[in-house]
Design an enzyme around this catalytic site. Structure first.
Site, PDB file in Angstrom:
ATOM      1  N   LYS A 247       1.004  -0.841   0.337  1.00 50.65           N
ATOM      2  CA  LYS A 247       0.093   0.117  -0.066  1.00 50.65           C
ATOM      3  C   LYS A 247       1.000   1.696  -0.098  1.00 50.65           C
ATOM      4  CE  LYS A 247      -4.121   2.182   2.086  1.00 50.65           C
ATOM      5  NZ  LYS A 247      -5.326   1.629   2.885  1.00 50.65           N
ATOM      6  N   GLU A 335     -18.974  -6.099  11.438  1.00 48.45           N
ATOM      7  CA  GLU A 335     -19.711  -5.132  11.973  1.00 48.45           C
ATOM      8  C   GLU A 335     -21.120  -6.058  12.936  1.00 48.45           C
ATOM      9  OE1 GLU A 335     -18.027  -2.604   9.212  1.00 48.45           O
ATOM     10  OE2 GLU A 335     -19.090  -4.831   8.980  1.00 48.45           O
ATOM     11  N   ARG A 363     -25.559  -2.143   8.641  1.00 45.28           N
ATOM     12  CA  ARG A 363     -24.260  -3.964   8.261  1.00 45.28           C
ATOM     13  C   ARG A 363     -25.016  -4.559   9.672  1.00 45.28           C
ATOM     14  NH1 ARG A 363     -19.406  -4.253   4.984  1.00 45.28           N
ATOM     15  NH2 ARG A 363     -20.473  -4.813   3.578  1.00 45.28           N
TER      16      ARG A 363
END
Length: 589
Positions: A247, A335, A363
């Protein structure tokens, strides 16, 4: 001077016309282009830099858009957008009426599926693959998913189903050991052990799910990518390619500090140094008020626990994780698990603060109802990024939480107007409640520098009068109070009564009786959806008690709000200072 390759590419068809030997130069140009734009226009940086070679290779090898490419979340899709005809207007990315920061079906035929939340790519691509097979169409379906996203329950559900299908499904795992914050969990540790050049693991979790597994390979090496693609193309059924990337690749600062450079704001494109904002005298971010207050409370109460699904930095739970690492948990992009984990801990006497963005709590809706509210477990939901969030757009606006939580029995909904109120309701919740509570607060900064005041307990369901008036009453929810106060400055003080409601549920019925008996015109102001929101709660109260005052709703209309600055979006929704003034002018003239 070498002629630019990138400027000749307006579609993947153009890309596939150039020789493979020129692709490394194209990758260099694409990285520089992304850095140039994001340095001044802001946006998500590190994720897109990390997949430059992979993005080029995918569009070069596969026949997009006939072959369907699905990006998970979409933070990493800037290169994809630039190569698919949006280079010339990429500087409008995340701006009002400009390009979306995420793939979006209405924006391009190459954006096969709208994304923004994680872990949807496998299910979506599998759905496309099954449909293609039913239609008798021969095409490839490629899901690109990160190591943080693939650990989510929904991704596992997709993998479980895909493994028993005979479809042309490719799953490309972009493994860089980080999402927004570093990846966590047992699967992350498993993937880390399977690095490039290491011996293949005897027990392969992916192969156990009936996928043909290949890798791991270097995701920055075109030869490795194309070789793997060629081999897998000959394989029937679902296939899985494990790709290792870095990244922030190509910008040293972004490689060194991957958390900060996920979305760094403006920075010097040459050095990578983030351009500092003059924040010395600015009020704190609401997330920091939460995080720092929680540390204070945790020092006094050993039963306090902090939980967040993959957002320790964004929610500022990182402060508690640093101070009390054994009592603060990042559970990854999960979640549903975060909510039920909180419920389980609460049954054993723990005081659990579960910090989740408003858009992500959607969610875990079933868990909020079934595992928390139904059992009346006093979990403390700290709902960050409530209301309009700005440039992240429709997938991230936190405008539905009041509406989707208000109908749930047992659940308290608190809407603190400023930093001090947030601090005090957190304190109040820490003392012990008989019910679960949702405390919603916005993205960004408040207005109070001296916010660390002595804790004061707040009475649940009690509003406060900010200003008395005789002509019209404004019932304000949360930080909308700041806009209301600013909008009413030009009017005579005795004209407008302002009430900070503090709680959407339970409503302060004593106060509402007083207001309805006194005023024929009442304005409600909320930074959430009008449909099902606070205004409808007030209308329901008025109908129940047969009041016939005129109730004017100011809030988010019944539509998805796209990207722009918060100020621009508030103006479009009719809840900015300017818009509230206009409504008051109409009412008072």
């Amino acid at each position: 001077m070498e002629t630019s390759i990138l400027n000749t590419i307006n579609s993947p068809e153009d890309l596939r016309k150039i020789s493979s030997e020129r692709l490394p130069q194209l990758a260099k140009e694409l990285r520089e282009f992304i850095i140039d734009i994001v340095a001044t226009k802001e946006g998500h940086l590190g994720a897109s830099l990390g997949v430059v070679e992979l993005t080029i290779a995918l569009h070069y090898f596969f026949n997009t858009p006939k072959d369907l490419l699905v990006w998970d979340v979409g933070h990493q899709a800037y290169g994809h957008k630039i190569l698919t005809g949006r280079r010339q207007n990429f500087d409008t990315n995340r701006k009002l009426n400009g390009l979306s920061g995420f793939p979006k079906r209405t924006e391009s035929i190459f954006d096969t599926f709208g994304v923004g939340h994680s872990s949807t790519s496998i299910s979506a691509a599998l759905g496309m693959a099954i449909a293609s097979k039913l239609n008798g169409e021969k095409k490839q379906h490629i899901a690109v998913i990160g190591d943080a996203s693939i650990a989510s329950g929904m991704a596992f559900e997709g993998l479980n189903h895909a493994g028993v299908t005979d479809t042309d499904l490719w799953i490309i795992l972009n493994d860089n050991a980080i999402g927004i914050d570093p990846s966590v969990g047992a699967l992350k540790e498993y993937l880390t052990k399977a690095g490039i050049g290491k011996k293949p693991k005897q027990a392969n979790i992916i192969e156990a799910l009936n996928f043909h597994y290949s890798g791991p390979i270097d995701g920055h090496n075109f030869d490795s990518l194309f070789s793997a693609f060629e081999k897998l193309k000959k394989v029937k059924g679902p296939k899985f390619l494990h790709v290792i990337t870095k990244k922030g690749k190509g910008l040293q600062k972004a490689e060194e500090d991957q958390v900060k450079y996920h979305a760094p704001g403006k920075f010097d494109k040459e050095t990578g140094e983030v351009i500092p904002k003059n924040e010395e005298k600015l009020p704190p971010k609401f997330q920091d008020v939460f995080g720092l207050t929680l540390v204070e409370l945790a020092k006094e109460n050993k039963n306090i626990i902090g939980i967040t699904p993959a957002m320790p930095t964004g929610s500022s739970l990182k402060f508690m994780m640093e101070e009390f690492p054994d009592r603060a948990f990042d559970v990854g992009i999960a979640e549903q698990h975060a909510v039920t984990l909180s419920a389980g801990m609460t049954t054993q006497g723990k005081v659990v603060f579960c910090a989740i963005y408003s858009t992500f709590l959607q969610r875990a809706y079933d868990q909020v109802i079934h595992d928390v509210a139904l059992q009346n477990l006093p979990v403390i939901f700290c709902i960050d990024r409530a209301g309009l969030v700005g440039e992240d757009g429709a997938t991230h606006q936190g405008v539905f939480d009041i509406a989707y939580l208000r109908c749930i029995p047992n659940l308290i909904i608190a809407t603190p107007a400023d930093e001090v109120e947030l601090r005090n309701i957190l304190y109040t919740a820490s003392l012990g409640l008989e019910n679960p509570i949702a405390i919603r607060y916005p993205r960004g900064r408040g207005n109070i520098n001296n916010w660390k005041k002595t804790f004061k307990k707040i009475e649940i369901g009690r509003s406060r009068k900010i200003q008395s008036g005789e002509k019209v009453a404004i019932l304000s929810v949360g930080n909308m109070l700041q806009n209301v106060k600013e909008a009413t400055k030009k009017f005579s003080e005795n004209f407008i009564e302002i009430i900070d409601m503090r709680f959407v549920k339970p409503l302060d019925e004593k106060r509402l009786h007083q207001v309805f008996k006194k005023f024929t015109t009442i304005i409600t102001v909320e930074d959430g959806a009008i449909s099902g929101g606070f205004n409808e709660a007030v209308i329901s109260f008025a109908n129940q008690h047969r009041y016939n005052s005129s109730i004017i709703p100011l809030g988010i209309p019944d539509e998805f709000i796209e990207h722009g600055t918060i100020e621009e979006l508030q103006n479009l929704a009719g809840i900015s200072v300017k818009a509230i003034k206009k409504t008051l002018d109409e009412v008072l003239t």
